[in-house]
Design an enzyme around this catalytic site. Sequence first.
Site, mmCIF file in Angstrom:
data_model
loop_
_atom_site.group_PDB
_atom_site.id
_atom_site.type_symbol
_atom_site.label_atom_id
_atom_site.label_comp_id
_atom_site.label_asym_id
_atom_site.label_seq_id
_atom_site.Cartn_x
_atom_site.Cartn_y
_atom_site.Cartn_z
ATOM 1 N N THR A 33 68.847 17.012 53.105
ATOM 2 C CA THR A 33 67.896 16.355 54.027
ATOM 3 C C THR A 33 67.200 17.393 54.913
ATOM 4 O OG1 THR A 33 69.693 15.901 55.584
ATOM 5 C CG2 THR A 33 69.061 14.099 54.131
ATOM 6 N N PRO A 38 64.627 13.111 51.548
ATOM 7 C CA PRO A 38 65.396 12.038 52.186
ATOM 8 C C PRO A 38 66.648 11.684 51.400
ATOM 9 C CG PRO A 38 63.333 11.173 51.235
ATOM 10 C CD PRO A 38 63.326 12.661 51.018
ATOM 11 N N ASP A 39 67.709 11.252 52.118
ATOM 12 C CA ASP A 39 68.882 10.747 51.398
ATOM 13 C C ASP A 39 68.665 9.256 51.128
ATOM 14 O OD1 ASP A 39 69.457 9.502 53.799
ATOM 15 O OD2 ASP A 39 71.214 10.710 54.258
ATOM 16 N N PHE A 40 69.706 8.602 50.614
ATOM 17 C CA PHE A 40 69.547 7.195 50.248
ATOM 18 C C PHE A 40 69.919 6.248 51.379
ATOM 19 C CE2 PHE A 40 69.937 7.422 45.324
ATOM 20 C CZ PHE A 40 68.639 7.885 45.275
ATOM 21 N N ARG A 41 71.031 6.557 52.062
ATOM 22 C CA ARG A 41 71.627 5.533 52.923
ATOM 23 C C ARG A 41 71.428 5.737 54.418
ATOM 24 N NH1 ARG A 41 74.268 6.126 48.435
ATOM 25 N NH2 ARG A 41 74.709 4.270 47.217
ATOM 26 N N ASN A 108 73.375 15.961 43.552
ATOM 27 C CA ASN A 108 71.933 16.129 43.728
ATOM 28 C C ASN A 108 71.266 16.610 42.453
ATOM 29 O OD1 ASN A 108 72.402 15.366 46.293
ATOM 30 N ND2 ASN A 108 72.261 17.404 47.191
ATOM 31 N N ASP A 110 68.254 18.231 42.768
ATOM 32 C CA ASP A 110 67.114 18.990 43.310
ATOM 33 C C ASP A 110 67.116 20.484 43.004
ATOM 34 O OD1 ASP A 110 69.044 19.999 45.128
ATOM 35 O OD2 ASP A 110 68.575 18.453 46.601
ATOM 36 N N HIS A 127 74.562 14.218 38.190
ATOM 37 C CA HIS A 127 73.486 13.247 37.979
ATOM 38 C C HIS A 127 72.237 13.869 37.364
ATOM 39 C CE1 HIS A 127 75.562 10.706 41.320
ATOM 40 N NE2 HIS A 127 76.172 10.624 40.167
ATOM 41 N N CYS A 135 60.827 12.072 26.831
ATOM 42 C CA CYS A 135 60.309 10.863 26.179
ATOM 43 C C CYS A 135 61.469 10.155 25.491
ATOM 44 C CB CYS A 135 59.233 11.213 25.155
ATOM 45 S SG CYS A 135 58.740 9.760 24.190
ATOM 46 N N CYS A 163 53.425 10.537 21.731
ATOM 47 C CA CYS A 163 53.653 9.279 20.988
ATOM 48 C C CYS A 163 53.468 8.033 21.855
ATOM 49 C CB CYS A 163 55.056 9.284 20.381
ATOM 50 S SG CYS A 163 56.351 8.960 21.594
ATOM 51 N N ASN A 226 79.881 15.820 57.382
ATOM 52 C CA ASN A 226 78.929 14.723 57.133
ATOM 53 C C ASN A 226 78.548 14.070 58.459
ATOM 54 O OD1 ASN A 226 77.690 13.361 54.819
ATOM 55 N ND2 ASN A 226 78.656 11.522 55.630
HETATM 56 P P1 NAD Z 1 73.782 9.161 50.485
HETATM 57 O O1 NAD Z 1 72.331 9.056 50.699
HETATM 58 O O2 NAD Z 1 74.551 7.975 50.107
HETATM 59 O O3 NAD Z 1 74.473 9.765 51.791
HETATM 60 C C1 NAD Z 1 74.111 10.957 52.368
HETATM 61 C C2 NAD Z 1 75.113 11.275 53.469
HETATM 62 O O4 NAD Z 1 74.718 12.499 54.063
HETATM 63 C C3 NAD Z 1 75.161 10.227 54.590
HETATM 64 O O5 NAD Z 1 76.493 9.894 54.854
HETATM 65 C C4 NAD Z 1 74.515 10.943 55.800
HETATM 66 O O6 NAD Z 1 75.129 10.607 57.018
HETATM 67 C C5 NAD Z 1 74.771 12.384 55.464
HETATM 68 N N1 NAD Z 1 73.748 13.302 55.963
HETATM 69 C C6 NAD Z 1 72.400 13.156 55.963
HETATM 70 N N2 NAD Z 1 71.818 14.269 56.440
HETATM 71 C C7 NAD Z 1 72.818 15.132 56.738
HETATM 72 C C8 NAD Z 1 72.861 16.459 57.256
HETATM 73 N N3 NAD Z 1 71.749 17.127 57.588
HETATM 74 N N4 NAD Z 1 74.059 17.054 57.423
HETATM 75 C C9 NAD Z 1 75.224 16.393 57.122
HETATM 76 N N5 NAD Z 1 75.247 15.128 56.644
HETATM 77 C C10 NAD Z 1 74.054 14.519 56.432
HETATM 78 O O7 NAD Z 1 74.002 10.322 49.442
HETATM 79 P P2 NAD Z 1 75.103 10.540 48.350
HETATM 80 O O8 NAD Z 1 76.459 10.163 48.816
HETATM 81 O O9 NAD Z 1 74.846 11.890 47.849
HETATM 82 O O10 NAD Z 1 74.754 9.480 47.206
HETATM 83 C C11 NAD Z 1 73.489 9.032 46.883
HETATM 84 C C12 NAD Z 1 73.022 9.314 45.493
HETATM 85 O O11 NAD Z 1 71.682 9.667 45.616
HETATM 86 C C13 NAD Z 1 73.650 10.443 44.801
HETATM 87 O O12 NAD Z 1 74.069 9.948 43.618
HETATM 88 C C14 NAD Z 1 72.547 11.484 44.555
HETATM 89 O O13 NAD Z 1 72.462 11.744 43.174
HETATM 90 C C15 NAD Z 1 71.295 10.801 44.885
HETATM 91 N N6 NAD Z 1 70.295 11.516 45.707
HETATM 92 C C16 NAD Z 1 70.013 12.825 45.490
HETATM 93 C C17 NAD Z 1 69.057 13.477 46.268
HETATM 94 C C18 NAD Z 1 68.765 14.937 46.018
HETATM 95 O O14 NAD Z 1 68.889 15.380 44.890
HETATM 96 N N7 NAD Z 1 68.421 15.702 47.050
HETATM 97 C C19 NAD Z 1 68.381 12.786 47.283
HETATM 98 C C20 NAD Z 1 68.683 11.417 47.472
HETATM 99 C C21 NAD Z 1 69.655 10.790 46.682
#
Ligand code: NAD
Length: 261
Positions: A33, A38-41, A108, A110, A127, A135, A163, A226
């Site tokens: 992040t 952006p993360d997911f949750r 990730n 990325d 992942h 394709c 194709c 975290n």
């Molecule tokens: P998640 O989005 O579920 O959770 C991310 C966690 O990171 C949260 O608990 C949050 O509090 C914490 N967080 C956010 N910013 C932070 C920071 N700067 N320092 C410390 N903690 C921080 O992510 P997840 O558990 O990895 O699972 C989500 C799925 O989404 C995974 O399967 C992943 O493959 C995928 N994903 C990947 C990317 C990427 O490749 N960068 C981005 C978004 C989602």
Amino acid sequence: MAEPEMDTLIDQVADLILDAKRMVVFTGAGVSTESGIPDFRSPGGIWDRYDPEDFTYQKFISDPEGRRKRWQMFQEGYLITEAKPNPAHYAIAELDRLGRLDCVITQNIDYLHQQAGVPDDKVFELHGNKQWVVCLSCGQRYPLTQIKARLDQGEEIPDCEACRGILKPDIVFFGESLPREVLLEATSRAYKCDLFIVIGSTLVVYPAAYMPEYAVGRGAKLVIINLSPTPMDRQATVVIRAKAGEAMSGVVKRVTEKIGG
Ligand code: NAD
């Protein structure tokens, strides 16, 4: 009881790293992040703006609207190709240079761990990796940059130029299996380590979240860095509730000081 100071926690993690024979680092979206992905949750994360139900593999292949939404989401976050590694990625790479890293197991896609300097063969991407688009009909592979250029020009659902088949980023969708060899090797590394450090994951996405469970089940010590609580906090020797970049930079500085660097 008052929470221990950040410096104390960092010091404890540095000692655990120096005592460990095999250290595995496990990362989730939270490690990236600070690179602007952006993360997911988290509030404002991807799932605040999209419905996860729209993003299954089944929906992607059976419904053009599902594909349109998915490509839009990728363009908004996942496909930020100019994202650069942040201090957390560099700190992990530095631990490798110091001879302290067995491997990184990441959720990730990325590629930022490798860009920061962790060798390819030490990064297990559960992942997949977003560098390629494939394709589903003829198997033709395209670099992501090529498909991103088409999206940027306004194409909403890119298809295969050879194709006209369905194009899919070469990453694991909900409802899809994880790459078998990667999963097996990551599992074996998790079982064998004596220190497992989680950085930036909610630990709720399975099977990835089995990794820390395997490690702890075999007696490894657990560290969690975290911003929000995780279901495994109570099993951790140290929990640092801080940004990954700040915490990991502090940890590497402390490790370097302790080994006299
Ligand atoms: P998640 O989005 O579920 O959770 C991310 C966690 O990171 C949260 O608990 C949050 O509090 C914490 N967080 C956010 N910013 C932070 C920071 N700067 N320092 C410390 N903690 C921080 O992510 P997840 O558990 O990895 O699972 C989500 C799925 O989404 C995974 O399967 C992943 O493959 C995928 N994903 C990947 C990317 C990427 O490749 N960068 C981005 C978004 C989602």
